[in-house]
Design a protein around this motif. Sequence first.
Motif, short mmCIF file in Angstrom:
data_model
loop_
_atom_site.label_atom_id
_atom_site.label_comp_id
_atom_site.label_asym_id
_atom_site.label_seq_id
_atom_site.Cartn_x
_atom_site.Cartn_y
_atom_site.Cartn_z
N TYR A 37 0.83 -1.21 0.00
CA TYR A 37 0.00 0.00 0.00
C TYR A 37 0.86 1.25 0.00
O TYR A 37 0.52 2.25 -0.65
CB TYR A 37 -0.93 0.02 1.21
CG TYR A 37 -1.93 1.15 1.18
CD1 TYR A 37 -3.03 1.10 0.33
CD2 TYR A 37 -1.75 2.29 1.96
CE1 TYR A 37 -3.94 2.15 0.26
CE2 TYR A 37 -2.66 3.34 1.90
CZ TYR A 37 -3.75 3.25 1.05
OH TYR A 37 -4.64 4.30 1.00
N PHE A 38 2.00 1.20 0.71
CA PHE A 38 2.91 2.34 0.71
C PHE A 38 3.43 2.61 -0.70
O PHE A 38 3.49 3.74 -1.15
CB PHE A 38 4.09 2.08 1.66
CG PHE A 38 5.12 3.17 1.66
CD1 PHE A 38 4.87 4.38 2.30
CD2 PHE A 38 6.33 3.00 1.01
CE1 PHE A 38 5.81 5.39 2.30
CE2 PHE A 38 7.27 4.00 1.01
CZ PHE A 38 7.02 5.20 1.65
N GLY A 39 3.78 1.54 -1.39
CA GLY A 39 4.22 1.69 -2.78
C GLY A 39 3.12 2.24 -3.66
O GLY A 39 3.38 3.05 -4.58
N SER B 231 -2.02 8.05 9.54
CA SER B 231 -3.46 8.05 9.25
C SER B 231 -3.72 7.45 7.88
O SER B 231 -4.65 6.65 7.70
CB SER B 231 -4.01 9.48 9.34
OG SER B 231 -3.91 9.99 10.64
N ILE B 232 -2.93 7.84 6.90
CA ILE B 232 -3.11 7.30 5.55
C ILE B 232 -2.81 5.80 5.52
O ILE B 232 -3.54 5.01 4.91
CB ILE B 232 -2.20 8.04 4.55
CG1 ILE B 232 -2.68 9.49 4.35
CG2 ILE B 232 -2.17 7.31 3.21
CD1 ILE B 232 -4.04 9.60 3.72
N MET B 233 -1.75 5.40 6.20
CA MET B 233 -1.37 3.99 6.19
C MET B 233 -2.35 3.12 6.96
O MET B 233 -2.60 1.96 6.59
CB MET B 233 0.04 3.82 6.77
CG MET B 233 1.14 4.37 5.89
SD MET B 233 1.26 3.51 4.31
CE MET B 233 1.67 1.85 4.83
N ALA B 234 -2.93 3.65 8.05
CA ALA B 234 -3.83 2.85 8.89
C ALA B 234 -5.27 2.86 8.40
O ALA B 234 -5.95 1.84 8.42
CB ALA B 234 -3.77 3.34 10.33
N LEU B 235 -5.72 4.02 7.93
CA LEU B 235 -7.13 4.17 7.55
C LEU B 235 -7.36 4.03 6.05
O LEU B 235 -8.47 3.77 5.61
CB LEU B 235 -7.65 5.54 8.03
CG LEU B 235 -7.47 5.81 9.53
CD1 LEU B 235 -7.86 7.23 9.88
CD2 LEU B 235 -8.29 4.83 10.35
N ARG B 236 -6.26 4.29 5.29
CA ARG B 236 -6.29 4.11 3.83
C ARG B 236 -7.42 4.90 3.19
O ARG B 236 -7.59 6.09 3.46
CB ARG B 236 -6.33 2.62 3.50
CG ARG B 236 -5.15 1.89 4.15
CD ARG B 236 -4.95 0.48 3.70
NE ARG B 236 -3.73 -0.07 4.30
CZ ARG B 236 -3.24 -1.27 4.08
NH1 ARG B 236 -3.88 -2.09 3.25
NH2 ARG B 236 -2.14 -1.67 4.66
N ASP B 237 -8.22 4.27 2.37
CA ASP B 237 -9.26 5.01 1.66
C ASP B 237 -10.40 5.46 2.57
O ASP B 237 -11.24 6.25 2.16
CB ASP B 237 -9.84 4.13 0.53
CG ASP B 237 -8.80 3.84 -0.54
OD1 ASP B 237 -7.86 4.65 -0.68
OD2 ASP B 237 -8.92 2.81 -1.23
N GLY B 238 -10.41 4.98 3.81
CA GLY B 238 -11.46 5.36 4.75
C GLY B 238 -11.07 6.51 5.65
O GLY B 238 -11.74 6.76 6.66
#
Length: 225
Positions: A91-93, A156-163
């Motif tokens: 996901y980071f990539g 926040s982006i890494m844990a919640l992603r699109d949510g």
Amino acid sequence: MRIGVSIGQLIYFKEFINKVFCEFKVESFCENDAFHMTIIFIVTILLTLISDPHHLYYPSMISFFTLSFGLLCLIFYNFHLMGNLEGNGEYFGKIMGKVDLMSFPMVFGITLYAFELMAILLDLRNSMHDRTKVNHTQKVSFWYAGVLFFLTAFTSIMALRDGTPEVVLLSLPKNNFTLFVNIIYGVGVIIAFPIFILPGILILENWIQPHKAIVDEEGKTINGW
């Protein structure tokens, strides 16, 4: 610009605290504009009576600890979520592949807004008993704020992603503790108001009635705008 930023801060506080009360189903204060505006009116009137940067020490320290506490709670919660997720590397990539260099100039605008307190540095320096510490204090403050902002956004982006919600603190679980975290974060936002608006007030006062310049030991003006 200073007054505009300060007004934006009050609008953010009103929207933030309203979303917190509505999300946590505190019906008495949800969509209660009269209650929100009363809080803003009372707090801002009282805090804007502070005209000496030295006396901003107390509200600024309260704001520092409440804002830091709220964001650190969110960061630790995000790390907890990341530990339970799979494919973090992939996901980071993926998000790095979405980086748009054409939007990079927006970084300067965000950074300028985040560090808007630079306009008050000269007055803060003048109010310090030991002015030799101002550079060290400034560097530590900027590094701390920069790292805290980065970790908040990244985790926040890494844990919640699109949510990821618009108000990221609302991603915390709904319980009494996180309600407390959100409320004191809002307290930190509103208490920081005089720190934002004071430079603008000082500029207006100097324009209406120019003050006598204060110079340091090297003969440099330290209270001029």
